[in-house]
Design a protein around this motif. Structure first.
Motif, mmCIF file in Angstrom:
data_model
loop_
_atom_site.group_PDB
_atom_site.id
_atom_site.type_symbol
_atom_site.label_atom_id
_atom_site.label_comp_id
_atom_site.label_asym_id
_atom_site.label_seq_id
_atom_site.Cartn_x
_atom_site.Cartn_y
_atom_site.Cartn_z
ATOM 1 N N TRP A 4 0.895 -1.100 -0.397
ATOM 2 C CA TRP A 4 -0.172 0.288 -0.245
ATOM 3 C C TRP A 4 0.839 1.160 0.064
ATOM 4 N N SER A 5 2.116 1.398 0.485
ATOM 5 C CA SER A 5 3.137 2.566 0.839
ATOM 6 C C SER A 5 3.060 2.847 -0.887
ATOM 7 N N VAL A 6 3.540 1.763 -1.695
ATOM 8 C CA VAL A 6 4.090 2.214 -2.936
ATOM 9 C C VAL A 6 2.968 2.836 -3.711
ATOM 10 N N VAL A 7 1.206 2.024 -3.587
ATOM 11 C CA VAL A 7 0.376 2.841 -4.300
ATOM 12 C C VAL A 7 -0.112 4.553 -3.375
ATOM 13 N N GLN A 8 0.160 4.326 -2.159
ATOM 14 C CA GLN A 8 0.156 5.723 -1.605
ATOM 15 C C GLN A 8 1.769 6.643 -2.198
ATOM 16 N N ARG A 9 2.408 6.648 -2.092
ATOM 17 C CA ARG A 9 3.653 7.296 -2.704
ATOM 18 C C ARG A 9 3.343 7.751 -4.739
ATOM 19 N N GLN A 10 2.484 7.010 -5.293
ATOM 20 C CA GLN A 10 2.435 7.197 -6.323
ATOM 21 C C GLN A 10 1.040 8.391 -5.818
ATOM 22 N N LEU A 11 -0.140 8.099 -5.277
ATOM 23 C CA LEU A 11 -1.064 8.181 -4.937
ATOM 24 C C LEU A 11 -0.698 10.573 -4.825
ATOM 25 N N PRO A 33 -4.955 9.901 -15.533
ATOM 26 C CA PRO A 33 -6.084 9.361 -14.779
ATOM 27 C C PRO A 33 -5.258 8.332 -14.029
ATOM 28 N N TRP A 34 -4.120 7.711 -14.879
ATOM 29 C CA TRP A 34 -3.433 6.595 -14.255
ATOM 30 C C TRP A 34 -2.715 6.424 -12.995
ATOM 31 N N LEU A 35 -2.608 5.465 -12.134
ATOM 32 C CA LEU A 35 -1.833 4.866 -10.430
ATOM 33 C C LEU A 35 -0.671 4.958 -11.112
ATOM 34 N N PHE A 36 -0.379 3.782 -12.287
ATOM 35 C CA PHE A 36 0.832 4.071 -12.695
ATOM 36 C C PHE A 36 1.095 3.957 -13.705
ATOM 37 N N PRO A 37 1.140 4.888 -14.893
ATOM 38 C CA PRO A 37 1.043 5.106 -15.927
ATOM 39 C C PRO A 37 2.456 4.902 -16.695
ATOM 40 N N GLN A 38 2.662 4.844 -18.259
ATOM 41 C CA GLN A 38 3.025 3.998 -19.050
ATOM 42 C C GLN A 38 4.011 5.917 -19.330
#
Length: 170
Positions: A22-29, A36-41
């Motif tokens: 979740w910390s990886v997701v939170q850093r991206q957020l 609009p993508w959490l992990f964009p190209q």
């Protein structure tokens, strides 16, 4: 009330993320971006194509480029299934609740009647796996090369085609 057809879109397979994931997701957020993508190209495959989300095969290839890693994503899944059941005492149904791509395929109740996402069952399974992995992290990190050396090795593997390039289905 209008009924749902049997061909209605299935519900998402919801898996709770342990704190490290979740910390990886939170850093991206937390990164300010217009995507609009959490992990964009980073770049489109072809000139002029729209940038969307990172392709899952990118992650598969990156795993294959890491020095000393000889496991495909399916090898990692096999490890979680095998060690989860043999070492942690998880049941096959516990393993299936996490790893099955379409958990509702053989479950009429889950597919059509029980509307809960199942995280009350999957969270303890993910927590058991996380605790087991966390116990091994310190020892593994002590054996790792520096971040700079790892980056250089990945770049060399990409450029030279060294190492096994894994397919998404592996």
């Amino acid at each position: 009330m209008k009924g749902r057809s049997k061909k209605a879109k299935r519900r998402p397979h919801t898996i709770p993320l342990p704190p490290a994931a979740w910390s990886v997701v939170q850093r991206q957020l937390d990164i300010e971006t217009t995507s609009p993508w959490l992990f964009p190209q980073i770049r489109a495959r072809r000139a002029g194509e729209e940038l969307t989300h990172i392709n899952p095969s990118t992650l598969t290839h990156m795993l294959g480029w890491l020095p000393g890693v000889y496991a495909s994503p399916h090898d990692v899944r096999r490890a979680f299934a095998t060690h989860g059941e043999t070492t942690l005492g998880l049941l096959r149904t516990d393993t299936a609740a996490i790893l099955d791509h379409n958990p509702d395929a053989r479950d009429v109740t889950g597919a059509h009647y029980a509307l809960h996402n199942g995280t009350h069952r999957t969270w303890p399974i993910m927590q058991a796996w996380t605790d087991a992995v966390d116990a091994e992290i310190a020892g593994a990190m002590a054996e790792l090369e520096s971040v700079e050396a790892l980056k250089a090795a990945v770049t060399a593997a990409r450029k030279l085609g060294a190492g096994k390039v894994l397919l998404a289905a592996e």
